[in-house]
Design a protein around this motif. Structure first.
Motif, PDB file in Angstrom:
ATOM      1  N   ALA A  20       0.837  -1.202   0.000  1.00  0.00           N
ATOM      2  CA  ALA A  20       0.000   0.000   0.000  1.00  0.00           C
ATOM      3  C   ALA A  20       0.873   1.254   0.000  1.00  0.00           C
ATOM      4  O   ALA A  20       0.577   2.243  -0.683  1.00  0.00           O
ATOM      5  CB  ALA A  20      -0.934  -0.003   1.212  1.00  0.00           C
ATOM      6  N   VAL A  21       1.954   1.212   0.767  1.00  0.00           N
ATOM      7  CA  VAL A  21       2.916   2.326   0.763  1.00  0.00           C
ATOM      8  C   VAL A  21       3.522   2.496  -0.632  1.00  0.00           C
ATOM      9  O   VAL A  21       3.700   3.622  -1.121  1.00  0.00           O
ATOM     10  CB  VAL A  21       4.015   2.076   1.813  1.00  0.00           C
ATOM     11  N   LEU A  22       3.824   1.374  -1.282  1.00  0.00           N
ATOM     12  CA  LEU A  22       4.369   1.419  -2.638  1.00  0.00           C
ATOM     13  C   LEU A  22       3.379   2.050  -3.612  1.00  0.00           C
ATOM     14  O   LEU A  22       3.764   2.840  -4.489  1.00  0.00           O
ATOM     15  CB  LEU A  22       4.736   0.005  -3.094  1.00  0.00           C
ATOM     16  N   ALA A  23       2.083   1.723  -3.460  1.00  0.00           N
ATOM     17  CA  ALA A  23       1.064   2.323  -4.327  1.00  0.00           C
ATOM     18  C   ALA A  23       0.993   3.836  -4.129  1.00  0.00           C
ATOM     19  O   ALA A  23       0.909   4.606  -5.095  1.00  0.00           O
ATOM     20  CB  ALA A  23      -0.297   1.688  -4.038  1.00  0.00           C
ATOM     21  N   GLY A  24       1.049   4.279  -2.868  1.00  0.00           N
ATOM     22  CA  GLY A  24       1.045   5.715  -2.598  1.00  0.00           C
ATOM     23  C   GLY A  24       2.284   6.398  -3.149  1.00  0.00           C
ATOM     24  O   GLY A  24       2.207   7.498  -3.714  1.00  0.00           O
ATOM     25  N   CYS A  25       3.430   5.745  -3.016  1.00  0.00           N
ATOM     26  CA  CYS A  25       4.678   6.295  -3.541  1.00  0.00           C
ATOM     27  C   CYS A  25       4.646   6.360  -5.063  1.00  0.00           C
ATOM     28  O   CYS A  25       5.191   7.288  -5.675  1.00  0.00           O
ATOM     29  CB  CYS A  25       5.851   5.436  -3.073  1.00  0.00           C
ATOM     30  N   PHE A  26       3.993   5.398  -5.686  1.00  0.00           N
ATOM     31  CA  PHE A  26       3.819   5.384  -7.142  1.00  0.00           C
ATOM     32  C   PHE A  26       3.074   6.633  -7.616  1.00  0.00           C
ATOM     33  O   PHE A  26       3.492   7.311  -8.566  1.00  0.00           O
ATOM     34  CB  PHE A  26       3.050   4.117  -7.528  1.00  0.00           C
ATOM     35  N   VAL A  27       1.977   6.967  -6.932  1.00  0.00           N
ATOM     36  CA  VAL A  27       1.176   8.138  -7.309  1.00  0.00           C
ATOM     37  C   VAL A  27       1.953   9.431  -7.053  1.00  0.00           C
ATOM     38  O   VAL A  27       1.979  10.346  -7.890  1.00  0.00           O
ATOM     39  CB  VAL A  27      -0.157   8.142  -6.546  1.00  0.00           C
ATOM     40  N   ILE A  28       2.607   9.516  -5.890  1.00  0.00           N
ATOM     41  CA  ILE A  28       3.349  10.730  -5.538  1.00  0.00           C
ATOM     42  C   ILE A  28       4.503  10.970  -6.515  1.00  0.00           C
ATOM     43  O   ILE A  28       4.738  12.088  -6.974  1.00  0.00           O
ATOM     44  CB  ILE A  28       3.889  10.628  -4.100  1.00  0.00           C
ATOM     45  N   THR A  29       5.231   9.905  -6.854  1.00  0.00           N
ATOM     46  CA  THR A  29       6.330  10.038  -7.809  1.00  0.00           C
ATOM     47  C   THR A  29       5.811  10.480  -9.167  1.00  0.00           C
ATOM     48  O   THR A  29       6.442  11.288  -9.857  1.00  0.00           O
ATOM     49  CB  THR A  29       7.090   8.706  -7.942  1.00  0.00           C
ATOM     50  N   GLY A  30       4.633   9.952  -9.541  1.00  0.00           N
ATOM     51  CA  GLY A  30       4.031  10.351 -10.808  1.00  0.00           C
ATOM     52  C   GLY A  30       3.730  11.832 -10.861  1.00  0.00           C
ATOM     53  O   GLY A  30       4.091  12.527 -11.824  1.00  0.00           O
ATOM     54  N   PHE A  31       3.093  12.348  -9.823  1.00  0.00           N
ATOM     55  CA  PHE A  31       2.781  13.774  -9.781  1.00  0.00           C
ATOM     56  C   PHE A  31       4.062  14.618  -9.715  1.00  0.00           C
ATOM     57  O   PHE A  31       4.174  15.642 -10.391  1.00  0.00           O
ATOM     58  CB  PHE A  31       1.896  14.095  -8.582  1.00  0.00           C
ATOM     59  N   TYR A  71       7.254  14.138 -10.681  1.00  0.00           N
ATOM     60  CA  TYR A  71       8.142  14.231 -11.832  1.00  0.00           C
ATOM     61  C   TYR A  71       7.393  14.526 -13.137  1.00  0.00           C
ATOM     62  O   TYR A  71       7.950  15.174 -14.032  1.00  0.00           O
ATOM     63  CB  TYR A  71       8.943  12.929 -11.988  1.00  0.00           C
ATOM     64  N   ALA A  72       6.177  14.037 -13.275  1.00  0.00           N
ATOM     65  CA  ALA A  72       5.450  14.247 -14.532  1.00  0.00           C
ATOM     66  C   ALA A  72       4.836  15.641 -14.599  1.00  0.00           C
ATOM     67  O   ALA A  72       4.657  16.185 -15.691  1.00  0.00           O
ATOM     68  CB  ALA A  72       4.361  13.183 -14.688  1.00  0.00           C
ATOM     69  N   PHE A  73       4.520  16.229 -13.459  1.00  0.00           N
ATOM     70  CA  PHE A  73       3.830  17.510 -13.462  1.00  0.00           C
ATOM     71  C   PHE A  73       4.661  18.630 -14.098  1.00  0.00           C
ATOM     72  O   PHE A  73       4.144  19.383 -14.933  1.00  0.00           O
ATOM     73  CB  PHE A  73       3.419  17.886 -12.035  1.00  0.00           C
ATOM     74  N   PRO A  74       5.943  18.786 -13.752  1.00  0.00           N
ATOM     75  CA  PRO A  74       6.731  19.845 -14.418  1.00  0.00           C
ATOM     76  C   PRO A  74       6.821  19.671 -15.925  1.00  0.00           C
ATOM     77  O   PRO A  74       6.892  20.667 -16.656  1.00  0.00           O
ATOM     78  CB  PRO A  74       8.111  19.708 -13.761  1.00  0.00           C
ATOM     79  N   LYS A  75       6.798  18.418 -16.420  1.00  0.00           N
ATOM     80  CA  LYS A  75       6.845  18.191 -17.863  1.00  0.00           C
ATOM     81  C   LYS A  75       5.476  18.424 -18.484  1.00  0.00           C
ATOM     82  O   LYS A  75       5.366  18.973 -19.593  1.00  0.00           O
ATOM     83  CB  LYS A  75       7.314  16.768 -18.144  1.00  0.00           C
ATOM     84  N   ALA A  76       4.415  17.989 -17.798  1.00  0.00           N
ATOM     85  CA  ALA A  76       3.067  18.150 -18.343  1.00  0.00           C
ATOM     86  C   ALA A  76       2.676  19.619 -18.449  1.00  0.00           C
ATOM     87  O   ALA A  76       1.927  20.008 -19.351  1.00  0.00           O
ATOM     88  CB  ALA A  76       2.059  17.396 -17.472  1.00  0.00           C
ATOM     89  N   VAL A  77       3.181  20.450 -17.546  1.00  0.00           N
ATOM     90  CA  VAL A  77       2.872  21.887 -17.590  1.00  0.00           C
ATOM     91  C   VAL A  77       3.432  22.516 -18.863  1.00  0.00           C
ATOM     92  O   VAL A  77       2.906  23.535 -19.349  1.00  0.00           O
ATOM     93  CB  VAL A  77       3.439  22.578 -16.330  1.00  0.00           C
ATOM     94  N   SER A  78       4.467  21.901 -19.454  1.00  0.00           N
ATOM     95  CA  SER A  78       5.061  22.462 -20.673  1.00  0.00           C
ATOM     96  C   SER A  78       4.071  22.466 -21.839  1.00  0.00           C
ATOM     97  O   SER A  78       4.269  23.190 -22.814  1.00  0.00           O
ATOM     98  CB  SER A  78       6.316  21.672 -21.056  1.00  0.00           C
ATOM     99  N   VAL A  79       2.994  21.679 -21.747  1.00  0.00           N
ATOM    100  CA  VAL A  79       1.967  21.679 -22.788  1.00  0.00           C
ATOM    101  C   VAL A  79       1.307  23.055 -22.891  1.00  0.00           C
ATOM    102  O   VAL A  79       0.874  23.479 -23.967  1.00  0.00           O
ATOM    103  CB  VAL A  79       0.910  20.590 -22.485  1.00  0.00           C
ATOM    104  N   PHE A  80       1.247  23.792 -21.779  1.00  0.00           N
ATOM    105  CA  PHE A  80       0.590  25.097 -21.750  1.00  0.00           C
ATOM    106  C   PHE A  80       1.525  26.252 -22.135  1.00  0.00           C
ATOM    107  O   PHE A  80       1.091  27.407 -22.161  1.00  0.00           O
ATOM    108  CB  PHE A  80       0.034  25.371 -20.343  1.00  0.00           C
ATOM    109  N   MET A 110       4.110   6.751 -16.157  1.00  0.00           N
ATOM    110  CA  MET A 110       2.691   6.426 -16.242  1.00  0.00           C
ATOM    111  C   MET A 110       1.841   7.691 -16.195  1.00  0.00           C
ATOM    112  O   MET A 110       0.908   7.875 -16.996  1.00  0.00           O
ATOM    113  CB  MET A 110       2.308   5.481 -15.098  1.00  0.00           C
ATOM    114  N   PHE A 111       2.158   8.581 -15.268  1.00  0.00           N
ATOM    115  CA  PHE A 111       1.411   9.825 -15.149  1.00  0.00           C
ATOM    116  C   PHE A 111       1.723  10.771 -16.300  1.00  0.00           C
ATOM    117  O   PHE A 111       0.871  11.559 -16.702  1.00  0.00           O
ATOM    118  CB  PHE A 111       1.712  10.487 -13.806  1.00  0.00           C
ATOM    119  N   LEU A 112       2.952  10.680 -16.823  1.00  0.00           N
ATOM    120  CA  LEU A 112       3.300  11.525 -17.962  1.00  0.00           C
ATOM    121  C   LEU A 112       2.465  11.137 -19.181  1.00  0.00           C
ATOM    122  O   LEU A 112       2.036  12.004 -19.950  1.00  0.00           O
ATOM    123  CB  LEU A 112       4.794  11.391 -18.274  1.00  0.00           C
TER     124      LEU A 112
END
Length: 503
Positions: free
Chosen positions: A23-34, A36-45, A158-160
Motif C-alpha cells: 500500500a505504501v508502494l502504491a502511494g509512492c507510485f502516485v506521488i512520484t508520478g505527480f 516528476y510528470a507535473f513539471p513536464k506536463a505543464v510544458s503543454v501550456f 505512467m502519469f506523464l
C-alpha cells in the motif's frame, strides 16, 4: 503528530518487505508520478502562456524550473519536518499546498504570479510529498528494495502518459486557466496517498541493561539534519555527479514538444511524443529495478547507474540531429529507456551508500545541492534557444552534461573508493571452512575419548569377573546389578569411580 516518535524508531525495525508495504508502494507510485510528470506536463501550456503574457521561451521555462527547484531545494526542510512530525502529517499538508498552488495559478494576471503559485507553492507541496514517500518506501522494503524503487519510479512515466494528453485536452476545452483549476483538484489525491503512510510498529518493550538503555536514549536524541553524511566519500561523489546530471537531464522532456511544434507538427501530435516517452519509461523502470536486484548486479549498482547516465546523454547527442517527426519518435524511445534506468537507480544507489538511518537527511541534502543545477538547467537552455534559434545546440548541451556526470561517477568510484580486502562471500566461505576444521578436530577428540572410555569399561568388567569369587557363584550378575553395586556409597560417603557415572 505522534508519528514522529514512531518514525524515529523505524530504522531499528526489520523491514517487512511486503504486507502494508505494498500500500505504501502504491502511494509512492502516485506521488512520484505527480512530482516528476507535473513539471513536464505543464510544458503543454507554454505556447498559450507565451501568447497570453507576451514572454519568450526562457521565461516560460522558469515555471518548470522553479517547480523542480522547489522539489529539490526544499529537501533539508522536508528532512527536518519528517524527523520532527513524521511522514504522514507532512505529506497530507503537502497535498493541500500542491492543490492550492494550481488553483491560485488559474487566476494569475502575469507570468510572475504563475512563478509564485505554480512554481513555489505547488512545488513546495509536491516536495513535502515526494521525499517522505521515498523515506517510507525505504523503511518498508530491504531485500526487495530495488524492485520497489523501480515500481514506484514507474509512476513518473505512467502519469506523464496521462497528464500530457489530459493537459492538452483541458486546454482545448477550458483554456489554460480551466486546465490549471482541474489539475489543482487532481493534486488533492496526494492527501489520500499521505494517509497510506502508516508508520512501522515499534518493537515491544524489553528490559535492557543500563548500557543498552543509555545507547537507546542517545538514539532517541536524533538530529533533525545529519551533516555527517558528507564525511562519506561515496556520498560526496554521488552528490557531485548527480548535480552535473540534473543540469541536462530534464531539458529534453521540457523542450521536445515545442521542438515538434517548431517543425510544423500539430499540437496533439506533438504532445504524443511525451506519451511515447512515458510509455517506454513505464517498462524500463521496473525492468531496471529487477536487474539491479540481481545477486551479482546489486553490489555494483553504482556502475549500472553510471552506464544509464552515459546512455541517456548519448541519446541526447544523437537526438540533436533530428529534423522530422519520425526521428523525434526514435529519440523518445531511446531517451525513455535510458531515462527510466536513471529514474529507477538514482535513489536506490543513494540508499545503498548511506543506509536507512541517514537516508532522510542524505536525500534532503542531495536535493538541496541539485536544486541549484535544476534552477539553472532549463532556463539556461531556453536562453541558448533564444540566442541560436536552434534546438540542436540545446540537446547537445544537455547530452554533454549528462555524459560527463556518468563518467565522473564511474571514474571517481573506481579510483577513490577503496575496495574491501575480502568480499563478504569469500569471508563467509573462510569462516565455514574454519568451522568445518574445528568440527573435525572435535569429532576426532570425541572418538578418542569414546575409545578410552570403552577400554576403561572393559577393565572394570574384567575386574568384576575376577571378584566373582567373593560373591556366590550361584548368583547371576547382570549389568544393572553391577551398576547398583558401583553406585553404592563407600565408607567415606563418596561414590565409586565409574566412567559412566563420571561423565
Amino acid at each position: 503528530m505522534g508519528g514522529a516518535v514512531v518514525d524515529d524508531e523505524a530504522p531499528s525495525v526489520k523491514a517487512p518487505d511486503g504486507g502494508w508495504g505494498w500500500a505504501v508502494l502504491a502511494g509512492c507510485f502516485v506521488i512520484t508520478g505527480f512530482s516528476y510528470a507535473f513539471p513536464k506536463a505543464v510544458s503543454v501550456f507554454f505556447k498559450e502562456l507565451i501568447q497570453e503574457f507576451g514572454v519568450g521561451y526562457s521565461d516560460t521555462a522558469w515555471i518548470s524550473s522553479i517547480l523542480l527547484a522547489m522539489l529539490y531545494g526544499t529537501g533539508p526542510l522536508c528532512s527536518v519536518m519528517v524527523n520532527r512530525f513524521g511522514c504522514r502529517p507532512v505529506m497530507m499538508v503537502g497535498g493541500l499546498f500542491a492543490s492550492l498552488g494550481m488553483i491560485l495559478a488559474s487566476f494569475s494576471t502575469s507570468i510572475v504570479h504563475i512563478y509564485l503559485s505554480t512554481g513555489v507553492i505547488t512545488g513546495l507541496g509536491l516536495a513535502l510529498n515526494f521525499q517522505p514517500s521515498l523515506i517510507m518506501l525505504n523503511r518498508y522494503f530491504n531485500l526487495k528494495r530495488p524492485l520497489a524503487n523501480g515500481l514506484s519510479a514507474a509512476g513518473s512515466p505512467m502519469f506523464l502518459c496521462c497528464l500530457s494528453p489530459l493537459g492538452q485536452l483541458l486546454q482545448d476545452h477550458y483554456g489554460w486557466r480551466g486546465g490549471f483549476l482541474i489539475l489543482g483538484g487532481l493534486l488533492l489525491n496526494c492527501c489520500v496517498c499521505g494517509a497510506l503512510m502508516k508508520p512501522l510498529p515499534t518493537p515491544k518493550f524489553v528490559e535492557l541493561p543500563h548500557d543498552q538503555e543509555d545507547t537507546k536514549k542517545k538514539k532517541k536524541k536524533k538530529k533533525l539534519l545529519d551533516f555527517s553524511v558528507f564525511k562519506d566519500k561515496g556520498f560526496v561523489i554521488y552528490t557531485i555527479a548527480a548535480t552535473i546530471m540534473v543540469l541536462g537531464l530534464f531539458v529534453p522532456p521540457v523542450f521536445v514538444v515545442s521542438y515538434a511544434k517548431e517543425l510544423g507538427n500539430e499540437d496533439t501530435k506533438s504532445a504524443l511524443l511525451l506519451t511515447i516517452l512515458g510509455f517506454i519509461d513505464i517498462f524500463a523502470r521496473p525492468t531496471c529495478g529487477v536487474i539491479a536486484g540481481l545477486k551479482w548486479v546489486r553490489p555494483r549498482c553504482v556502475y549500472l547507474f553510471s552506464f544509464a547516465m552515459v546512455f541517456n546523454g548519448t541519446a541526447d547527442l544523437i537526438g540533436s540531429q533530428s529534423h522530422d517527426y519520425v526521428s523525434l519518435v526514435i529519440f523518445c524511445i531511446f531517451f525513455g529507456i535510458s531515462y527510466g534506468m536513471v529514474g529507477a537507480l538514482q535513489f536506490e544507489v543513494l540508499m545503498a551508500i548511506v543506509g536507512t538511518e541517514k537516508f532522510s537527511s542524505a536525500i534532503g541534502l542531495v536535493l538541496l545541492v541539485e536544486a541549484i543545477a535544476v534552477l539553472v538547467g532549463p532556463p539556461g537552455a531556453g536562453q541558448l534557444l533564444d540566442a541560436t534559434k536552434s534546438y540542436m545546440y540545446v540537446f547537445l548541451l544537455a547530452g554533454s552534461e549528462v555524459v560527463l556526470s556518468g563518467l565522473v561517477l564511474a571514474t571517481c568510484n573506481f579510483f577513490f573508493i577503496k575496495k574491501k580486502p575480502h568480499e563478504p562471500a569469500v569471508c563467509l566461505g573462510e569462516m565455514v571452512t574454519l568451522a568445518d576444521d574445528e568440527i573435525k578436530q572435535l569429532s576426532s577428540r570425541a572418538e578418542e575419548q569414546l575409545t578410552t572410555e570403552e577400554e576403561m569399561q572393559k577393565e572394570v568388567v574384567n575386574e568384576n569377573k575376577n571378584n566373582d569369587n567373593v560373591r556366590p557363584k550361584s548368583v547371576a550378575v547382570d549389568s544393572q546389578e553391577v551398576e547398583r553395586f558401583l553406585k553404592e556409597p563407600q565408607a567415606n560417603g563418596d561414590m565409586a569411580a565409574c566412567p559412566e557415572t563420571c561423565l
